[in-house]
Scaffold this motif. Structure first.
Motif, PDB file in Angstrom:
ATOM      1  N   TRP A 120     -38.375 -25.924  14.367  1.00  0.00           N
ATOM      2  CA  TRP A 120     -37.300 -25.370  13.532  1.00  0.00           C
ATOM      3  C   TRP A 120     -37.530 -25.702  12.070  1.00  0.00           C
ATOM      4  O   TRP A 120     -37.153 -24.942  11.182  1.00  0.00           O
ATOM      5  N   TYR A 121     -38.175 -26.843  11.825  1.00  0.00           N
ATOM      6  CA  TYR A 121     -38.426 -27.295  10.459  1.00  0.00           C
ATOM      7  C   TYR A 121     -39.376 -26.355   9.715  1.00  0.00           C
ATOM      8  O   TYR A 121     -39.394 -26.304   8.489  1.00  0.00           O
ATOM      9  N   ASP A 122     -40.190 -25.596  10.476  1.00  0.00           N
ATOM     10  CA  ASP A 122     -41.113 -24.647   9.851  1.00  0.00           C
ATOM     11  C   ASP A 122     -40.388 -23.424   9.296  1.00  0.00           C
ATOM     12  O   ASP A 122     -40.881 -22.788   8.355  1.00  0.00           O
ATOM     13  N   LEU A 123     -39.278 -23.062   9.893  1.00  0.00           N
ATOM     14  CA  LEU A 123     -38.675 -21.766   9.598  1.00  0.00           C
ATOM     15  C   LEU A 123     -38.217 -21.588   8.152  1.00  0.00           C
ATOM     16  O   LEU A 123     -38.457 -20.522   7.562  1.00  0.00           O
ATOM     17  N   PRO A 124     -37.573 -22.579   7.519  1.00  0.00           N
ATOM     18  CA  PRO A 124     -37.201 -22.382   6.109  1.00  0.00           C
ATOM     19  C   PRO A 124     -38.414 -22.171   5.208  1.00  0.00           C
ATOM     20  O   PRO A 124     -38.357 -21.389   4.254  1.00  0.00           O
ATOM     21  N   PHE A 125     -39.529 -22.828   5.520  1.00  0.00           N
ATOM     22  CA  PHE A 125     -40.738 -22.652   4.709  1.00  0.00           C
ATOM     23  C   PHE A 125     -41.337 -21.266   4.929  1.00  0.00           C
ATOM     24  O   PHE A 125     -41.799 -20.620   3.982  1.00  0.00           O
ATOM     25  N   LEU A 126     -41.352 -20.799   6.184  1.00  0.00           N
ATOM     26  CA  LEU A 126     -41.843 -19.451   6.463  1.00  0.00           C
ATOM     27  C   LEU A 126     -40.944 -18.406   5.806  1.00  0.00           C
ATOM     28  O   LEU A 126     -41.429 -17.406   5.276  1.00  0.00           O
ATOM     29  N   ALA A 127     -39.638 -18.646   5.838  1.00  0.00           N
ATOM     30  CA  ALA A 127     -38.695 -17.703   5.221  1.00  0.00           C
ATOM     31  C   ALA A 127     -38.930 -17.621   3.720  1.00  0.00           C
ATOM     32  O   ALA A 127     -38.958 -16.524   3.141  1.00  0.00           O
ATOM     33  N   LYS A 128     -39.101 -18.773   3.092  1.00  0.00           N
ATOM     34  CA  LYS A 128     -39.319 -18.774   1.636  1.00  0.00           C
ATOM     35  C   LYS A 128     -40.670 -18.174   1.289  1.00  0.00           C
ATOM     36  O   LYS A 128     -40.808 -17.442   0.310  1.00  0.00           O
ATOM     37  N   ALA A 129     -41.705 -18.461   2.109  1.00  0.00           N
ATOM     38  CA  ALA A 129     -43.040 -17.933   1.829  1.00  0.00           C
ATOM     39  C   ALA A 129     -43.065 -16.412   1.905  1.00  0.00           C
ATOM     40  O   ALA A 129     -43.800 -15.755   1.173  1.00  0.00           O
ATOM     41  N   ALA A 130     -42.237 -15.836   2.765  1.00  0.00           N
ATOM     42  CA  ALA A 130     -42.237 -14.380   2.926  1.00  0.00           C
ATOM     43  C   ALA A 130     -41.697 -13.664   1.697  1.00  0.00           C
ATOM     44  O   ALA A 130     -42.019 -12.498   1.458  1.00  0.00           O
ATOM     45  N   THR A 131     -40.887 -14.350   0.905  1.00  0.00           N
ATOM     46  CA  THR A 131     -40.286 -13.729  -0.288  1.00  0.00           C
ATOM     47  C   THR A 131     -40.347 -14.707  -1.450  1.00  0.00           C
ATOM     48  O   THR A 131     -39.340 -14.961  -2.115  1.00  0.00           O
ATOM     49  N   SER A 132     -41.535 -15.244  -1.717  1.00  0.00           N
ATOM     50  CA  SER A 132     -41.629 -16.387  -2.618  1.00  0.00           C
ATOM     51  C   SER A 132     -41.610 -16.042  -4.099  1.00  0.00           C
ATOM     52  O   SER A 132     -41.566 -16.923  -4.935  1.00  0.00           O
ATOM     53  N   GLY A 133     -41.680 -14.765  -4.458  1.00  0.00           N
ATOM     54  CA  GLY A 133     -41.664 -14.464  -5.883  1.00  0.00           C
ATOM     55  C   GLY A 133     -41.467 -12.992  -6.151  1.00  0.00           C
ATOM     56  O   GLY A 133     -41.570 -12.152  -5.262  1.00  0.00           O
TER      57      GLY A 133
END
Length: 205
Positions: free
Chosen positions: A151-164
């Motif tokens: 579950w700890y991976d999911l916020p990072f994957l979410a942010k990486a998908a729309t990072s800029g």
């Protein structure tokens, strides 16, 4: 004999409107510039004088708390809806998409929320992360989410998908962000069964 205390009058309609405008302007300013954004920028986005912002929120911490509680509350409501709709992949993807769009487009969520927002924000953050853990583990139990994710991976994957908003002079648009989210979600589906599949990744230290 002293006269009885008069009950407090409710705020006037214009005061309520100004309070709502200040909170909306603060959310927009924090999303764009982070939690150190100036009151002048908040006032500009709210369409009010800077004095109105100071009168409504004389303490910066109080305003940042209101902004973060508002945002975390919306994310929490989305996670609760996903949990209530059964263990189906569409419910998970709706929540993940919302999480990605909000975290990717909000500079305020990259800050240390517990330090900047106080104990109520810390409690709201923990509640959201607990719901995220439950969503992740439920999706893995029913086989819709790959088992080597934590579950700890999911916020990072979410942010990486729309990072800029752009990269290499290429500008992003909402449709491009949604396409990137779909690609990330596709990669989160269980791989074909085979030898050597890794176990779940480690969570937070």
């Amino acid at each position: 004999m002293p006269s009885a205390e008069r009950p407090e009058r409710p705020p006037r309609a214009d005061a309520r409107r100004n309070a709502a405008r200040v909170l909306t302007g603060a959310r927009q300013a924090v999303a764009a510039h982070g939690l150190d954004v100036s009151y002048h920028e908040i006032a500009r986005r709210a369409g009010v004088g800077v004095g109105t912002v100071y009168r409504r929120y004389p303490e910066r911490g109080e305003l940042m708390e209101a902004v973060l509680l508002d945002l975390l509350g919306e994310l929490t409501a989305g996670a609760e809806r996903a949990l209530s709709r059964g263990a189906d992949w569409p419910a998970f993807t709706r929540f993940f998409t919302d999480l990605a769009l909000r975290t990717g487009g909000n500079a305020g969520l990259s800050a240390s929320l517990d330090d900047r927002g106080g104990p109520r924000v810390a409690a709201a953050r923990r509640q959201l992360l607990e719901l995220l853990r439950r969503l992740t583990e439920r999706a893995q139990r029913v086989g819709t989410l790959r088992p080597d994710l934590c579950w700890y991976d999911l916020p990072f994957l979410a942010k990486a998908a729309t990072s800029g908003a752009g990269v290499l002079d290429l500008s992003a648009d909402p449709r491009r962000a949604e396409r990137c989210i779909r690609v990330v979600l596709d990669g989160m589906r269980p791989p074909a069964a085979g030898p050597g599949q890794e176990g779940p990744a480690a969570g937070p230290p």
